[in-house]
Design a protein around this motif. Structure first.
Motif: not given
Lengths: 429, 378
Positions: B35, A379-382, B192, B200, B32, B195-196, B104-105, A412, A325, A327, B242, A371-373
């Motif tokens: 969504a 990403s620059l996290d960390g 869903t 974001k 997909i 969350q796409s 969604f976050e 970042a 769940g 992102s 970030y 992501d889930k898709f």
């Protein structure tokens, strides 16, 4: 007369045989007594606490000297340990003091071939239930755990079997995390966020060495990490995936861990390790984790160099993102560090050491997130590059005082960089 | 013989690889497709009682995911009062429609045992614990889409043959055997979609700053320093790390006054207790979710009841609430809080900011706007 003589001869012969047997038995008993006496001398002469000092040059299967103590101990019971604490003063926050680790090792030899080795760990000052329940959130950090506990079946130099909860044999620090074995106050981030040290898990590990060709190995099956956790998509996802140090931990899925080291040239270590298995503890199907590192160290006349590169690759990370769940889920991480050290007292006739060092440590724990898709992004996290320089002082080979200055370049954002001056102490026994 | 064996082996391996590849793609592909279905459901007005309202009505995809109608001249509901007009064209809600982007976050609603506070959840009072739960809410809210029950929503869904086939394909052929399950699937598809990447983009000037593609102006830089320092905004709207969401997902009573203009329209007289009512804890009366500040410059009106229309007013309120400051919109002293007994008087109320410093903070917050909504900045 003849009969009498024969009888006397037989008696004399029998007596001689009995005396010889008795002497032999006595000799055995004396030898045993001498050994016992030597053991008692060993156990009591070095100090009054009742246990022997550490042979700092000794390492069993790549572990630190204190963790290896039971293997060289002449008595059945062995007590060792280490501790470290630090004060850190970042320029972007308040100064903090932390009794970081106090760690007793307790080992026991059931026989020359069956050994129990354990590491008990009090971290961040240990656990305080009342403070954890009512105090500031920092109090929750403290805990007391069994870091490792395994039985070691010593079969031969070439093949041995460890069963239980062991340190995962990856990288340079995970097996050798005692404070006298790394010169910075804090461990490099590469061996925190990429190789999630200190990393221990339950399984079966085989190991051995072929001294004539300078090769040693580890190969085993251990608990799989669980990347479906509360840090999905964040820089702490991998380290959060290691088995919880307390409670009943999931072992629905297992993974392969292997390591190969070459030490055939004096002072040189060259090796690699791999981890491959399911990326979660059964909650996500079709996603696997591959972690590897290549590492080297070299020592020559007061000079030491260490370098390590490690990377994590998660297949089908979208399956984890979809299940959790969250992102996103981390799909690739990487990091490396180089550490150079020179003991300025190397040329003097002293057992004390004053190594000065510089380290560059670059870590990208979220190089890609998915992501889930199935869409992967950088990403620059960390993502951080840290240059640290400092000095250690070893007044004794088991005791170290440390000071360093770490300049952290947070990739970042702007103006997020910070510098930290740290003082630390550490010891092994 | 060997050739046959080789061929057979090759075919087997190829089949395995192909099968594995199909299997590997299935989760992402399914998501997909969910969504895409969710996107259609999100904008479908036929799923409200009078077929006048969809999720997108109050969360316009072209208007920073908030209600765009308040800004339409001569619209039936053309005053920017803070509430949203319902499907019956009469009812007006008592709360400001929150921005759906980045929603969604939020973590699922829970009590943080370490911090001893409630965290996460959806709606301004956290009454929906998950994103999917939230998606189920507006269909059945009498002030919103006004459908009588989940079966009625599913009956409308069944009017669309495409929905039937897509829901069966994605959630199983038996999905319509149980209205509860079907309603859950509809909510899942919408969640869903939410969350796409539509929701974001992480491409605001602030994000570009993180990526090294933008430099703050001197006013924005000043605002950033105040935001992180004197104004203490980061206490609840952290901007470190970030892609920060600019909320700590907690709940707080900011001492917001009643929106008299809105109450005059909707006739509501009850005190809005927010989280306190949901968790049955009077010490949390008047606490509402700390909103993300992403797109804050283009998601007027502000606060849980939409009482303030201008972002500068909000900053001024935080700055002068406790020192009898003047509301620049009413030209009068701030009205007393709706729930005065539990307000946060530690991190706001008397910040000592100058007028120029308030402007700098507003300028900095404008950098939180997604690229596609930058044209909405006034």
């Amino acid at each position: 007369m003849k009969k009498t003589l024969l009888s006397l001869s037989a008696i004399a012969l029998l007596s001689n045989t009995l005396i010889a047997d008795e002497l032999s038995t006595l000799k055995e008993e004396i030898k045993e007594l001498q050994e016992n006496q030597q053991t008692i001398i060993d156990e009591t002469s070095n100090d009054k606490a009742g246990f022997s000092t550490v042979d700092t040059s000794f390492s069993h299967n790549g572990m630190g000297a204190a963790a290896s103590k039971v293997y060289s101990s002449k008595s059945a019971l062995s007590i060792g340990g280490y501790g470290d604490m630090y004060v850190k003063m970042p320029d972007n926050g308040s100064a903090k003091a932390d009794v970081y680790h106090f760690v007793p090792y307790i080992g026991y030899k059931f026989s020359d071939s069956i050994i129990l080795n354990t590491e008990l760990e009090f971290e961040h000052g240990g656990a305080n239930a009342e403070e954890a329940a009512n105090g500031p959130s920092d109090a929750v950090e403290g805990y007391a755990i069994v870091e490792f506990m395994y039985l070691d079946f010593l079969i031969s130099k070439e093949f041995n079997v460890q069963v239980g909860k062991t340190l995962v044999p990856m990288g340079l620090i995970n097996l050798r995390h005692e404070p006298t074995l790394f010169n910075t106050v804090q461990k490099p981030l590469t061996e925190k966020y990429i190789i999630p040290a200190t990393w221990a898990s339950t399984g079966v590990n085989t190991y051995g060495s072929f001294e004539d060709i300078g090769i040693s190995y580890n190969a085993g099956i251990t608990q799989a990490i669980d990347l479906n956790n509360g840090e999905n998509g964040k820089h702490e996802q991998v380290i959060a995936g290691t088995p919880s140090p307390t409670g009943k931990t999931d072992i629905a899925d297992v993974a392969f861990v292997g390591r190969l080291d070459y030490t055939g040239v004096n002072g040189l270590l060259l090796g690699a390790s791999v981890y491959y298995g399911n990326a979660t503890q059964g909650s996500v199907i079709g996603s696997s984790a591959f972690i590897y590192d290549v590492h080297t160290s070299f020592e020559y006349s007061g000079f030491k160099a260490k370098a390590l590169y490690s990377a994590v690759s998660i297949s089908n990370a979208e399956n984890i993102a979809s299940k959790s769940g969250a992102s996103e889920s981390v799909s690739n991480s990487n990091g490396f560090y180089v550490n150079l050290e020179y003991d300025v007292l190397a040329t003097l006739n002293t057992t004390q050491k004053v190594p000065v060092f510089i380290q560059y440590d670059r870590v990208d724990p979220t190089a890609t997130v998915t992501d889930k898709f199935g869409t992967s992004t950088n990403s620059l996290d960390g993502k951080t590059a840290t240059t640290t320089f400092g000095v250690n002082y070893f007044p004794h080979e088991q005791v170290v005082l440390k000071a360093d200055y770490a300049m952290s370049d947070v990739i970042a954002g702007n103006n997020n960089d910070y510098n930290t001056f740290s003082l630390g102490l550490g010891f092994i026994f | 013989m060997y050739k046959k064996l080789l061929k057979l082996t090759t075919l087997s391996v190829a089949s395995l690889v192909l099968f594995s590849a199909c299997d590997e793609q299935s989760v992402a592909t399914t998501n997909i497709e969910k969504a895409k279905l969710g996107e259609k459901l999100f904008s479908d007005k036929t799923l409200s009682k009078n077929k006048t309202m969809a999720c997108a009505t109050c969360h316009s995809l072209d208007n920073a995911m908030v209600d765009a109608r308040a800004k339409i001249p001569n619209h039936t509901y053309n005053v920017n009062t803070g509430g949203s007009l319902g499907d019956d064209n009469v009812s007006i809600g008592d709360r400001n429609a929150p921005m759906a982007a980045y929603a969604f976050e939020a973590p699922d609603f829970h009590f943080d045992n370490g911090e001893k506070i409630y965290v996460g959840g959806f709606f301004l009072d956290g009454r929906a614990h998950t994103l999917k739960d939230q998606a189920k809410g507006p269909f059945l809210n009498p002030l919103e889409m006004n459908m009588p029950n989940d079966s009625a929503v599913i009956a409308r869904v069944k009017d669309n043959a495409d929905y039937i086939s897509e829901l069966k394909k994605l959630y199983g052929d038996d999905i319509f055997e149980n209205d509860f399950k079907a309603y859950d699937a509809v909510a899942d598809a919408i969640a869903t979609f939410e969350q796409s990447s539509t929701f974001k983009t992480f491409d605001s000037k602030f994000d570009r700053l993180s990526d090294g593609d933008y430099e703050l102006t001197s006013l924005e830089e000043q605002g950033k320093k105040l935001f992180e320092g004197k104004a203490m905004c980061v206490a609840c709207h952290p901007i470190d790390g970030y892609h920060p969401l600019m909320t700590d997902f907690t709940y707080d009573n900011l001492g917001v006054p009643i929106n008299k203009e809105l109450r005059a329209l909707n006739g509501v007289k009850n005190i809005d207790k927010g989280l306190g009512k949901e968790v049955n804890d009077a010490s949390l009366d008047g606490a509402f979710k700390v909103s993300s500040l992403r797109n804050i410059a283009v998601t007027s009106p502000y606060m849980h009841n939409g009482v303030f229309k201008d972002l500068k007013t909000v900053v001024h309120f935080y700055n002068t609430r406790d020192i009898e400051g003047i509301n620049p919109e009413t030209k009068e002293i701030w009205d007393r809080p709706e729930v005065p007994q539990t307000i946060n008087d530690v991190e706001l109320g008397d910040l000592g900011l100058s007028n120029q410093e308030e402007d700098a903070i507003v300028a900095f917050m404008k950098t939180f706007t997604d690229k596609k909504f930058e044209h909405l900045i006034k």
